[in-house]
Design an enzyme around this catalytic site. Structure first.
Site, PDB file in Angstrom:
ATOM      1  N   CYS A  86       0.851  -1.271  -0.102  1.00 52.00           N
ATOM      2  CA  CYS A  86      -0.198   0.109   0.095  1.00 52.00           C
ATOM      3  C   CYS A  86       1.037   1.136  -0.075  1.00 52.00           C
ATOM      4  O   CYS A  86       1.381   1.605   1.027  1.00 52.00           O
ATOM      5  CB  CYS A  86      -0.817   0.201   1.188  1.00 52.00           C
ATOM      6  SG  CYS A  86      -1.908   1.599   1.417  1.00 52.00           S
ATOM      7  N   CYS A 139      -0.538   4.096   2.058  1.00 49.26           N
ATOM      8  CA  CYS A 139      -0.374   3.929   3.617  1.00 49.26           C
ATOM      9  C   CYS A 139       1.068   4.007   4.087  1.00 49.26           C
ATOM     10  O   CYS A 139       1.335   4.724   5.167  1.00 49.26           O
ATOM     11  CB  CYS A 139      -0.864   2.492   4.090  1.00 49.26           C
ATOM     12  SG  CYS A 139      -2.159   1.801   3.229  1.00 49.26           S
ATOM     13  N   ASP A 140       2.086   3.828   3.063  1.00 45.37           N
ATOM     14  CA  ASP A 140       3.736   3.559   3.762  1.00 45.37           C
ATOM     15  C   ASP A 140       4.384   4.547   2.908  1.00 45.37           C
ATOM     16  O   ASP A 140       5.683   4.671   3.297  1.00 45.37           O
ATOM     17  CB  ASP A 140       3.712   2.243   3.503  1.00 45.37           C
ATOM     18  CG  ASP A 140       3.047   1.077   4.355  1.00 45.37           C
ATOM     19  OD1 ASP A 140       2.651   1.696   5.582  1.00 45.37           O
ATOM     20  OD2 ASP A 140       3.012   0.169   3.935  1.00 45.37           O
TER      21      ASP A 140
END
Ligand code: NAP
Length: 314
Positions: free
Chosen positions: A142, A145-146
């Site tokens: 992701c 997300c990261d």
């Protein structure tokens, strides 16, 4: 919260929430079992929660962020009376209606006259040694997300489809270089995404290459690439590896009861009917061809209409 429903919808991506809007407006008082918070695609809201901008969902001239779109759909379903239960379905016990549904939310089962399965799909992993250990420590599925953790770092994305290119393009906001690793000599992604990747100076494409080893004790430090044409290997120093090589349907809990194909996609007929009377399926869990947010939403609408008609016949 009651314990008996006309329809329980399993999953809260575009398919599940659209089914919820239609079922709620048909006054079926649906319950949506929406998943549990996690960093994977079976969390509430599904895969769009892990996406940045959605440019091709009709109605949004300037695009919309994936999580915002899901929040809007949820509010819309809620407005018409859909209820939401955070949790996952563990099993559906009765082979025929009324169904008994066991969830992580409570030891007692729920009862439903009909079920709409909209559990979506989750990312496929490479299956390499160390991959599980390094997941969350350099290995990710992701970018939204990261990505932030990889400011001024060198990273890699594996895959050649729209997801891989979307991730790679997004990651250029943070990383110094994004290595795109693709196993063939041409990309699968749409032409517009390909052009954007070719035009981006931070993206370096490694054609005919697969990732064969991951290195790093505490976090990822290096990957090994193998050239698929002559098998020669090279090491690449990257601190992040984003795996974007497709998805697999979330259907393991239905394996013994619902007909599916060899890859686990639920088989549907006459729209969204499954082999079990009163159970319908929509979205990525039964679509291996189109897999778009809008087609998922469309099939969620179909499932609610099929379900409403089936209930009326009973
Ligand atoms: P995909 O289109 O199935 O692409 C998967 C990619 O991963 C392919 O390039 C494939 O290589 C590669 N691959 C598969 N297994 C591999 C392995 N074991 N090792 C190395 N590479 C591997 O999946 P996706 O990109 O997730 O897209 C899924 C669907 O969602 C598509 O219909 C896509 O158009 C859509 N989507 C749309 C958008 C958008 O419109 N904004 C964004 C994301 C996704 P090969 O090409 O060699 O098979």
């Amino acid at each position: 919260m009651q314990d008996s429903y006309n329809v329980v919808i399993v999953g809260s991506g575009p398919a599940g929430l659209t089914a919820a809007i239609y079922a709620a407006r048909a006054q079926l008082d649906p319950l949506v079992i929406e998943g549990e918070p996690s960093s994977t695609s079976d969390q509430p809201g599904g895969q769009l929660m892990l996406t940045t901008e959605v440019e091709n969902y009709p109605g949004f001239v300037d695009g919309i962020m994936g999580p915002e779109l899901m929040d809007t759909l949820r509010k819309q379903a809620s407005r018409f009376g859909a209820q939401f239960l955070p949790g996952k379905v563990l099993s559906i016990s009765n082979p025929s209606s009324p169904f008994e549904i066991f969830t992580t939310a409570s030891p007692a089962p729920l009862t439903a006259r009909s079920v709409i399965i909209a559990t979506g799909a989750k990312p496929v992993m490479l299956g390499l040694e160390n991959e599980d250990k390094l997941l969350g420590h350099g290995v990710s599925t992701c970018a939204t997300c990261d990505g932030f953790f990889f400011r001024e770092k060198e990273i890699a994305v594996v895959g050649g489809g729209d997801s891989a290119l979307e991730e790679a393009l997004f990651l250029t906001r943070f990383a110094t270089t994004v290595h795109l690793i693709h196993r063939r000599h041409e990309l699968r992604a749409s032409k517009i995404m390909q052009q954007r990747a070719f035009d981006n100076k931070k993206i370096v494409i490694h054609w005919n290459s697969i990732v064969t080893r991951l290195f790093g004790d505490v976090s990822l430090s290096e990957i090994e690439l193998t050239d698929t044409t002559d098998q020669h290997t090279e090491q690449l120093s990257v601190e992040g590896l984003f795996v974007a090589i497709g998805h697999t349907p979330n259907t393991s809990i239905f394996r013994d009861t619902i007909d599916m194909d060899s890859d686990g996609y639920i088989a549907t007929h006459n729209g969204t009917y499954t082999n079990i009377e009163g159970v319908f399926a929509c979205g990525d869990v039964q679509d291996r061809v189109y897999r778009q947010a809008i087609t998922s939403a469309g099939s969620g609408c179909m499932a609610a209409i099929d379900c409403e008609r089936w209930l009326a016949e009973q």
